[in-house]
Scaffold this active site. Structure first.
Site, PDB file in Angstrom:
ATOM      1  N   HIS A 524       0.838  -1.204   0.000  1.00  0.00           N
ATOM      2  CA  HIS A 524       0.000   0.000   0.000  1.00  0.00           C
ATOM      3  C   HIS A 524       0.876   1.258   0.000  1.00  0.00           C
ATOM      4  CE1 HIS A 524      -3.503   2.502   1.469  1.00  0.00           C
ATOM      5  NE2 HIS A 524      -2.489   3.220   1.934  1.00  0.00           N
ATOM      6  N   GLU A 525       1.807   1.334   0.945  1.00  0.00           N
ATOM      7  CA  GLU A 525       2.641   2.545   1.039  1.00  0.00           C
ATOM      8  C   GLU A 525       3.511   2.701  -0.197  1.00  0.00           C
ATOM      9  OE1 GLU A 525       1.676   4.542   3.054  1.00  0.00           O
ATOM     10  OE2 GLU A 525       0.700   3.292   4.555  1.00  0.00           O
ATOM     11  N   HIS A 528       1.611   4.105  -3.079  1.00  0.00           N
ATOM     12  CA  HIS A 528       1.345   5.546  -2.989  1.00  0.00           C
ATOM     13  C   HIS A 528       2.321   6.366  -3.837  1.00  0.00           C
ATOM     14  CE1 HIS A 528      -2.045   6.261  -0.525  1.00  0.00           C
ATOM     15  NE2 HIS A 528      -1.562   5.725   0.574  1.00  0.00           N
ATOM     16  N   GLU A 585      -5.883   6.409  -1.987  1.00  0.00           N
ATOM     17  CA  GLU A 585      -5.888   5.315  -1.011  1.00  0.00           C
ATOM     18  C   GLU A 585      -6.397   4.021  -1.641  1.00  0.00           C
ATOM     19  OE1 GLU A 585      -4.449   5.484   1.786  1.00  0.00           O
ATOM     20  OE2 GLU A 585      -4.064   7.632   1.648  1.00  0.00           O
ATOM     21  N   ASP A 589      -4.490   0.599  -1.927  1.00  0.00           N
ATOM     22  CA  ASP A 589      -5.035  -0.658  -1.396  1.00  0.00           C
ATOM     23  C   ASP A 589      -5.003  -1.762  -2.462  1.00  0.00           C
ATOM     24  OD1 ASP A 589      -5.591   0.292   1.122  1.00  0.00           O
ATOM     25  OD2 ASP A 589      -7.719   0.639   0.768  1.00  0.00           O
TER      26      ASP A 589
HETATM   27 ZN   LIG Z   1      -2.503   5.231   2.307  1.00  0.00          ZN
END
Ligand SMILES: [Zn+2]
Length: 688
Positions: A524-525, A528, A585, A589
């Site tokens: 996830h990070e 980003h 986000e 995800d």
């Molecule tokens: Zn996030």
């Protein structure tokens, strides 16, 4: 409610942030029960009567709320809150020890112990009443004309009162080696600009309650009831005018909309009513250029300052001062009223959190790295750090592979994407260099003074960075925070020690479950850096377009599929998820779990594990998806859900669980779903 000068922009995108872990306000009541950590894959939470192909969230965690109803001191309860409760208990015993410590304490132990003890000393706080605020109230009362405002506003910025505007520092978006000053919109008491204009019964009720709250706080500060009511109306009018020229949360996700570097002299053109040089001097900053985040706001603020009478401005400043002061250092009546609006009415939380919990949080807010240093030494093992690093390396390797397979991206853009991926800095657990708090005075009998001094200490530390080289080792959150983030200007991923606990990372759980849990978070990070916002920054953290126009277009088409998908989710009553606000986000995800899946397959292959053979009840692939589903177990009160959907870029938990598996046919296959069932739709979306 501590308002500090934070990194000016909302470009840091955390895993679960406020929606899960940091519910302000909370009581004592039922919260003690579930303070143990849960295992990585908790079979008790699985509702086997639910159909995983119809609603995977219900299947994976449907029993959670029966086993763990939301405690009265929480507006939501689930993964993040349980880990946060557990961590809070650990910090609590550390702080009790430090508070009792006596003369043999280290300087850091003295500070965290005395800060905690002062916060716990309710009797002294109530005895003092509003006296500690008097010097600031006197400053406001002494204002003779608008000409004297710049000094007061500059001083207020330092003590965390963002009246009218917000002044801070940031990395220069277009030259990430530079730290610059930033002047931004600010000065609102409601969560976000749209709260002042949104139509409908719920929104109108909130505004009515807000005006009543402002009036009550003014009355508790000593104003006559009739006067307080009129003043509250005037404050609402003024804030509504500020909101009108403010940018909404969705627009603020676009880095180009919040970046206008200009010479300080241009401020005089935008807002000639403010003597900016004097404002900057009062803030302790000397610069020749700065980022005017939202120029229209400054123009509007200038007009508003001109048309508002001095008495109304003073009333507004008193209000901003009191509402920026954390409730735990105010006398009980004000603390209770503050909680009644921001906790009970806005978030649906029945009870205030127990005093000791609030004082643990207060110490973390004031002295995060002093507390964190003790916390990490006690709680974070080298083995845990090593396991996380291994996971991060595996997932970065998965992304490298994944980029090769993308049929919509040209070779030229792939080269640049890999360049960015290789440049990502991995920060695990805690900073290499700890912050030095020696210049900060913390006193055992002065809770209010501690807050004031700690806030000013932090704000001056931030502003002192301007003009200096960037410290790439700096962390934006403390090691005991249950969260994680990617920062596009730094191009780094950050996982504090506290998030690397069960169930998110469980050393006793299967690899499959850990890849689904913490693997998904790492992915996830990392993703980003390549979501609709992050992709606009290059390997060096500069806002610079490295995409061919055609690849950029392909990205947007793919992202648009996710916008539409999440727009269709209904969170509460008539409130739908905002697909554009949550796009970054959601992209993280979806991309994150796919990366975790690729890494999981590679790891299983290395270990010759048969992924389709059940171990216990579930196959490893099913365990992987259950790990992901159980990342999001929990329940949120309707008021909090409404607030979240309207302000938070993170989708509500059930959509974070289901939105992703709907887009992974691998899930449907593992659980025997048929194409066309809710969790296996015909038109799945995929960006990364
Ligand atoms: Zn996030």
């Amino acid at each position: 409610m501590i308002k500090q000068v934070v990194t000016a922009m909302l470009v840091v995108s955390a895993l679960c942030a406020a929606s899960l872990a940091q519910t302000p306000g909370d009581g004592k009541a039922a919260a003690e029960k579930a303070v143990e950590l849960l295992p990585g894959l908790d079979k008790r939470l699985i509702d086997t009567t639910a159909d995983p192909c119809a609603d995977f969230f219900k299947y994976a965690c449907g029993n959670f709320s029966k086993l763990y109803p939301i405690p009265n001191d929480r507006s939501a309860y689930g993964t993040g809150a349980i880990v946060a409760d557990y961590t809070e208990r650990v910090l609590h015993s550390m702080l009790e020890k430090a508070a009792a410590g006596g003369a043999g304490r280290t300087p850091n132990e003295q500070k965290i112990g005395d800060n905690y003890a002062a916060c716990m000393d309710v009797e002294t706080i109530n005895q003092w009443g509003l006296k500690p605020l008097q010097p600031e109230l006197d400053r406001i009362a002494a204002l003779k004309s608008k000409d004297a405002l710049p000094e007061l506003l500059g001083h207020f910025q330092l003590i965390g009162v963002n009246a009218f505007l917000n002044f801070s520092e940031q990395q220069d978006f277009k030259d990430a080696r530079k730290q610059i000053a930033a002047v931004d919109q600010g000065g609102l008491g409601l969560p976000e600009r749209d709260y002042y204009f949104r139509e409908g019964e719920a929104a109108e009720k909130t505004r009515t309650q807000y005006v009543q709250h402002v009036a009550l706080m003014l009355k508790l500060m000593g104003e006559a009831e009739s006067k307080a009511a009129g003043n509250a109306q005037a404050i609402m009018q003024l804030e509504t005018a500020l909101a009108k020229v403010s940018m909404d949360v969705t627009s603020r996700r676009d880095p180009n909309k919040i970046y206008h570097l200009m010479p300080v002299s241009e401020l005089a053109t935008l807002a000639p009513g403010v003597a900016w040089e004097r404002f900057l001097t009062a803030s302790g900053v000397h610069v020749s250029e700065l980022n005017v985040v939202n120029p229209d706001f400054l123009k509007g603020m200038n007009a508003l300052l001109a048309s508002t009478d001095m008495e109304t401005i003073k009333t507004y400043l008193r209000w901003q001062l009191i509402t920026s002061t954390p409730g735990y250092v105010l006398p009980k009546a004000l603390d209770d009223e503050n909680f009644d609006f921001y906790g009970r009415k806005l978030r649906g939380q029945p009870e205030q959190r127990a005093r000791y919990k609030r004082c643990v949080q207060a110490t973390d807010a004031a002295l995060g790295e002093a507390l964190g240093q003790v916390y990490v030494a006690q709680e974070f093992s080298p083995a845990n750090k090593q396991a996380t690093l291994q996971m991060v390396n595996d997932i970065e390797g998965a992304m490298d592979q994944d980029i090769d397979t993308l049929d919509w991206m040209s070779a030229a853009t792939k080269v640049r994407a890999k360049e960015k991926l290789r440049a990502v800095a991995d920060k695990i657990g805690y900073p290499d260099h700890w912050r030095d708090y020696s210049a900060l005075t913390i006193m055992r009998d002065d809770a209010f003074g501690n807050v004031l001094r700690a806030t000013e200490f932090e704000n001056r530390r931030q502003l002192a960075k301007i003009g200096k080289p960037v410290d790439r080792g700096e962390w934006l959150i403390s090691p005991s925070t249950v969260d994680a983030y990617y920062n596009p200007s730094m191009n780094d991923i950050n996982f504090p020690a506290a998030i690397l606990q069960s169930p998110l990372y469980d050393s006793h759980a299967s690899d499959a479950s850990n890849y689904g849990h913490v693997g998904g978070i790492v992915g996830h990070e990392l993703t980003h850096g390549f979501d609709d916002e992050g992709r606009q920054f290059d390997a060096n953290g500069n806002l610079a377009d490295w995409w061919t126009p055609e690849d950029g277009k392909h990205f947007e088409e793919k992202a648009d599929c996710e916008v539409k998908e999440y727009n269709n989710f209904v969170a509460v009553d008539d409130v739908e998820v905002n697909g554009k606000l949550t796009l970054g986000e959601n992209t993280a995800d979806n991309g994150g779990l796919r990366l975790a899946y690729i890494a999981f397959l590679a790891d299983a292959k290395k270990k010759s594990i048969d992924l389709t053979k059940a171990q216990g009840r579930y196959t490893p692939i099913q365990q992987f998806f259950l790990g992901h589903g159980q990342d999001w177990f929990g329940e949120t009160r309707p008021e909090q859900l409404r607030l979240q959907v309207q302000t938070d870029p993170h989708s509500p938990r059930q959509f974070r669980a289901n939105g992703v598996v709907q887009n992974m046919p691998e899930f449907g296959k593992a659980f025997g779903c048929k194409t066309g069932e809710p969790m296996m739709p015909v038109n799945a979306c995929r960006v990364w």
